[in-house]
Design a protein around this motif. Structure first.
Motif, mmCIF file in Angstrom:
data_model
loop_
_atom_site.group_PDB
_atom_site.id
_atom_site.type_symbol
_atom_site.label_atom_id
_atom_site.label_comp_id
_atom_site.label_asym_id
_atom_site.label_seq_id
_atom_site.Cartn_x
_atom_site.Cartn_y
_atom_site.Cartn_z
ATOM 1 N N ILE A 156 -23.436 56.749 -2.993
ATOM 2 C CA ILE A 156 -22.395 55.750 -2.701
ATOM 3 C C ILE A 156 -23.036 54.452 -2.220
ATOM 4 O O ILE A 156 -22.620 53.364 -2.607
ATOM 5 C CB ILE A 156 -21.391 56.288 -1.648
ATOM 6 N N ARG A 157 -24.065 54.556 -1.382
ATOM 7 C CA ARG A 157 -24.717 53.334 -0.900
ATOM 8 C C ARG A 157 -25.292 52.523 -2.045
ATOM 9 O O ARG A 157 -25.177 51.290 -2.076
ATOM 10 C CB ARG A 157 -25.806 53.688 0.127
ATOM 11 N N GLU A 158 -25.922 53.223 -3.007
ATOM 12 C CA GLU A 158 -26.481 52.505 -4.171
ATOM 13 C C GLU A 158 -25.379 51.795 -4.945
ATOM 14 O O GLU A 158 -25.549 50.653 -5.381
ATOM 15 C CB GLU A 158 -27.232 53.478 -5.084
ATOM 16 N N LYS A 159 -24.255 52.498 -5.091
ATOM 17 C CA LYS A 159 -23.114 51.915 -5.810
ATOM 18 C C LYS A 159 -22.604 50.664 -5.093
ATOM 19 O O LYS A 159 -22.308 49.637 -5.728
ATOM 20 C CB LYS A 159 -22.009 52.981 -5.860
ATOM 21 N N LEU A 160 -22.521 50.738 -3.778
ATOM 22 C CA LEU A 160 -22.011 49.604 -3.008
ATOM 23 C C LEU A 160 -22.960 48.410 -3.071
ATOM 24 O O LEU A 160 -22.517 47.255 -3.069
ATOM 25 C CB LEU A 160 -21.785 50.025 -1.547
ATOM 26 N N LYS A 161 -24.240 48.700 -3.151
ATOM 27 C CA LYS A 161 -25.216 47.598 -3.217
ATOM 28 C C LYS A 161 -25.010 46.735 -4.451
ATOM 29 O O LYS A 161 -25.443 45.577 -4.484
ATOM 30 C CB LYS A 161 -26.644 48.167 -3.223
ATOM 31 N N LYS A 162 -24.398 47.309 -5.469
ATOM 32 C CA LYS A 162 -24.170 46.556 -6.714
ATOM 33 C C LYS A 162 -22.844 45.810 -6.706
ATOM 34 O O LYS A 162 -22.499 45.155 -7.686
ATOM 35 C CB LYS A 162 -24.213 47.530 -7.898
ATOM 36 N N SER A 163 -22.077 45.891 -5.619
ATOM 37 C CA SER A 163 -20.774 45.234 -5.577
ATOM 38 C C SER A 163 -20.934 43.715 -5.579
ATOM 39 O O SER A 163 -21.812 43.165 -4.903
ATOM 40 C CB SER A 163 -20.024 45.663 -4.310
ATOM 41 N N PRO A 164 -20.074 43.001 -6.319
ATOM 42 C CA PRO A 164 -20.133 41.537 -6.314
ATOM 43 C C PRO A 164 -19.479 40.914 -5.078
ATOM 44 O O PRO A 164 -19.628 39.711 -4.861
ATOM 45 C CB PRO A 164 -19.343 41.170 -7.572
ATOM 46 N N LEU A 165 -18.803 41.688 -4.256
ATOM 47 C CA LEU A 165 -18.078 41.096 -3.131
ATOM 48 C C LEU A 165 -19.015 40.695 -1.989
ATOM 49 O O LEU A 165 -19.859 41.482 -1.553
ATOM 50 C CB LEU A 165 -17.038 42.071 -2.580
ATOM 51 N N THR A 166 -18.827 39.499 -1.492
ATOM 52 C CA THR A 166 -19.581 38.998 -0.338
ATOM 53 C C THR A 166 -19.459 39.936 0.858
ATOM 54 O O THR A 166 -20.441 40.251 1.528
ATOM 55 C CB THR A 166 -19.014 37.621 0.084
ATOM 56 N N SER A 167 -18.246 40.357 1.111
ATOM 57 C CA SER A 167 -18.000 41.177 2.304
ATOM 58 C C SER A 167 -18.702 42.534 2.212
ATOM 59 O O SER A 167 -19.155 43.072 3.225
ATOM 60 C CB SER A 167 -16.499 41.380 2.516
ATOM 61 N N VAL A 168 -18.787 43.087 1.020
ATOM 62 C CA VAL A 168 -19.468 44.375 0.873
ATOM 63 C C VAL A 168 -20.968 44.198 1.101
ATOM 64 O O VAL A 168 -21.608 45.011 1.787
ATOM 65 C CB VAL A 168 -19.177 44.996 -0.517
ATOM 66 N N GLN A 169 -21.544 43.138 0.568
ATOM 67 C CA GLN A 169 -22.963 42.864 0.810
ATOM 68 C C GLN A 169 -23.234 42.677 2.302
ATOM 69 O O GLN A 169 -24.210 43.193 2.841
ATOM 70 C CB GLN A 169 -23.417 41.611 0.025
ATOM 71 N N PHE A 170 -22.340 41.923 2.949
ATOM 72 C CA PHE A 170 -22.445 41.716 4.392
ATOM 73 C C PHE A 170 -22.393 43.054 5.123
ATOM 74 O O PHE A 170 -23.177 43.302 6.047
ATOM 75 C CB PHE A 170 -21.296 40.804 4.836
ATOM 76 N N PHE A 171 -21.487 43.899 4.711
ATOM 77 C CA PHE A 171 -21.343 45.203 5.363
ATOM 78 C C PHE A 171 -22.618 46.021 5.244
ATOM 79 O O PHE A 171 -23.119 46.578 6.233
ATOM 80 C CB PHE A 171 -20.154 45.979 4.770
ATOM 81 N N ILE A 172 -23.147 46.092 4.018
ATOM 82 C CA ILE A 172 -24.354 46.902 3.798
ATOM 83 C C ILE A 172 -25.547 46.352 4.578
ATOM 84 O O ILE A 172 -26.339 47.111 5.166
ATOM 85 C CB ILE A 172 -24.681 46.956 2.282
ATOM 86 N N GLU A 173 -25.651 45.040 4.633
ATOM 87 C CA GLU A 173 -26.833 44.443 5.281
ATOM 88 C C GLU A 173 -26.719 44.345 6.795
ATOM 89 O O GLU A 173 -27.707 44.502 7.504
ATOM 90 C CB GLU A 173 -27.092 43.037 4.694
ATOM 91 N N LYS A 174 -25.517 44.054 7.282
ATOM 92 C CA LYS A 174 -25.385 43.788 8.716
ATOM 93 C C LYS A 174 -24.688 44.905 9.508
ATOM 94 O O LYS A 174 -25.049 45.174 10.646
ATOM 95 C CB LYS A 174 -24.588 42.486 8.942
ATOM 96 N N VAL A 175 -23.665 45.484 8.923
ATOM 97 C CA VAL A 175 -22.874 46.445 9.705
ATOM 98 C C VAL A 175 -23.437 47.870 9.588
ATOM 99 O O VAL A 175 -23.552 48.583 10.591
ATOM 100 C CB VAL A 175 -21.381 46.405 9.279
#
Lengths: 192, 192, 192, 192, 192, 192
Positions: free
Chosen positions: B164-183
């Motif tokens: 799931i994490r790999e899948k999320l890393k490919k998301s185009p959404l700014t907020s998802v990238q922010f979540f993976i990197e910061k939260v």
């Protein structure tokens, strides 16, 4: 950042049971309660709009979804205790504010800190949305009491059911009156 | 009327556990899942706005809060099964529609019927709000897998977490990238 | 080899609760259900033999013990959904076959693969043993409904109890008639 | 008649947990244990036949399915206590016989009484089927211990796992040797 | 009379879980906590007497057994919250006194009222028995944290375990020193 | 030393449920039972003293708190089985003594071994304190049966309630008569 701390706190609501000290056939977690209160608030909002009143939906959802997040730090019991006297309500409110500052907001950066602080405190104000939240909270409790009673678990739920229903009957909100007259009898029938 | 039936269905989500057939240290009910997905969606929405994108909050909350109500009739398992092949997805979607019509909407009057039908189907469309819902659903599942893994419950959660994490890393959404990197790193730290 | 996968799947039946979305005082796992259905099938078989009918015991036990193993992959809910229309039954049967092939039999060597495939599918055929299994499955459900009703949990169990009992009364099997007339009243008395 | 009493007793096995006094992440009921032991016995039987030994399937299933029904009256603990000394084993066997006579068979008519009495006592005799039952009982306990250990619950399960595996390695049965060499490593892998 | 109300309150301690908002593998009820604290107090008392100090056993048992009965009305969470600041401790103590008067003692006749009031308040005074109670309460919490940690549930239990152990090391009581040096290492070994 | 083993055994009482094989709405652990029996014993002791009889409090608390610790090794079921015949009582008593010696006291040094042995055996002697323990054990069981009955769980609790109450009515103790006449009716009212 502190955003993870907020989600982690919200997740803890799964661990906290409602009505702490009484036996229940079906004990809801605070997460389940929050989900259902938001469902009730959504329904009351739809009914208000059908009757010509305008609802600020963003405000309503924010109030309902987040109204018990602070219980991650203080537990469910305080909300029962706090209604005993005005002095107690003040003391408990103070405690909740201090704890949320200490354990949650001290680590969170603005602007998120300000947005979240607005969401988790003072939800039950006198705006239409604040009133809908307050009555939705009551409706959830009333339906819990009703369910326990139908399952044969009378004390203290039978008495509380009547008390809450009487209180709701005095509500000035159109949607609450509609709920008591039209929705509640149908719901009761589903439990028989 | 049929409104009571909708609330009664929402209440049944308390009885349904997620990830039906695997042992979990902490099994969330579908209500708890819905509450948490809505919390994540709210956070992603706030992050989107902080980064200059505009969010339709009413739409976002409606999608998130109601996206699994249909599981009251079909259970949680179908959502896992449905992803095996496109043919299965179609079959399961058909089943869900037929059941909701039969058991829920047949008894509900307009306009509530139309409003609720919109809310419980097609939540994960390609609008910003639909995408936020889809990724919030994934984030909730990812955090559940992470928690089980940290508690020593590896199969199948360790592998699913990475997927799931790999899948999320490919998301185009700014907020998802922010979540993976910061939260996410902060959240992981809270579990150690 | 794949034999471990079969046992692992059977073990997962401990994690799956029956009647997914309704509240129950006593929720049986699918393992407990399988154990009890096999007990009922054994009793019906003994009654058939006492009344002069011959039973293939190996066949009867294999059918009863393994009839729900596939739920390890699809969950319990499908068996309820599948009875809505013939089209749905076909769709669900297809899904179950595909999943079992993919997740279980692809890794299993012959001859075990063929033996196990026979055991977990098509249990409820028109042989005496297949019919005993079908009615034993019904009897277990009927006794679960009866127990919930006696404990004060009426919806939906009271209505389902009557429906299943009426259905069983129409069974052509000697042992089922014997059960309804002689065993059921005694069982009911034990719950009072 | 007494047949209802037998089913009622079998149903009570749902209420009794295994390994009474130790904490377990996953506690199986005696019904779940009986289901799984019968699954293991079925597998060992299939392996025996694949290796040219002939199995009396009716006998094997009857032994396995019913071997713990008497625990409805005496609880699970006695089976642990009884292995301390031969004198204790005799005392516990006597108690079990007296209780079953008093509470179960006194009310049951022949020929069912005789058939059931055969099924619930003396299952673990020296026939091939009796031996398969004894080792299947051990294999279930071994896999339970293995699962707890993999989940981080070491005492007393880590030590018991090794003890039971060593005991099984000394078994003269082909199927048990096959299980230890071919099935157990695969099962262990599924838990990692 | 009011004596039934006291027993009914004590019984409610079965419904209240300790450490309300954190996930635990093994969550003790307040009754189980009270039982175990009294067991620890009994052991510390025996150790004190072996080292030449005299214990008032009636006083010690009364303090230990009844020290959390008031939580039937206020829940477990307050005891955590109350330690944040002296002001909070006072507020919570006031609340507990008011509630116990209102819900419990108002209905109870003397002399039972006076005897029970003494038992449920002010248990942790500076007498030897009061100190033993305070440290027994800490030892129970420490062993709970240790158990969770051994089962792989680290936050927040790993950190709390160290904090409480450090605090206990500073205790002036002979029995507490004996416990930390002689009993704790043995207990830890039993969990490995 | 062996003191840790004693505490570890006492802790295991949390894992053992009472009334092993019957369904209960509220199943108490043996720890919760021990806590409540000690509460009842304390109340009977207070009533005895109010009526002019002198109580040895140290003795009473020691008997009540520790009377079921041996069940950590033998489970709860033996106490039910043991009352069937005098021969069984002797056999079970022997077993309990052998097990406690083997698993608990063999590792414990004097003087603790002697003190603890006195506490966990022969609690129910014919002294006033021994009698209070025996009747407190009965009162706890009676109140459990009453609670189940009030919640609609009749068999076997309705019948057992009457049996125990009749037995208590024949008690020569002042405090037991007081309890039945004054406290029980009030308690019953609280459950209605």
């Amino acid at each position: 950042m502190g955003l993870a701390q907020f989600l982690y706190a919200a997740r803890k609501l799964n661990n906290i049971g409602r009505w702490a000290s009484d036996f229940m056939h079906i004990r809801a977690s605070v997460s389940e309660h929050s989900f259902f209160v938001t469902q009730v608030a959504q329904m009351l909002g739809m009914i208000e709009e059908e009757h010509g009143n305008s609802v600020n939906w963003e405000k309503l959802y924010k109030k309902a979804l987040n109204h018990d997040v602070v219980e991650a730090f203080t537990g469910d019991i305080l909300s029962n205790v706090k209604n005993m006297t005005p002095k107690m309500k003040t003391a408990v409110d103070d405690i909740e504010n201090m704890i949320a500052d200490e354990l949650l907001f001290s680590k969170m950066e603005p602007p998120y800190r300000d947005m979240y602080r607005d969401m988790i405190f003072d939800g039950k104000d006198e705006s239409l949305e604040g009133q809908i939240l307050r009555y939705s909270d009551n409706i959830d409790a009333m339906l819990e009491c009703l369910t326990e009673t139908k399952l044969g678990n009378n004390p203290p739920f039978k008495k509380k059911y009547s008390e809450i229903r009487e209180k709701l009957k005095k509500s000035p909100l159109t949607s609450v009156q509609f709920f008591i007259e039209k929705v509640l009898p149908e719901y009761e029938e589903l439990l028989e």
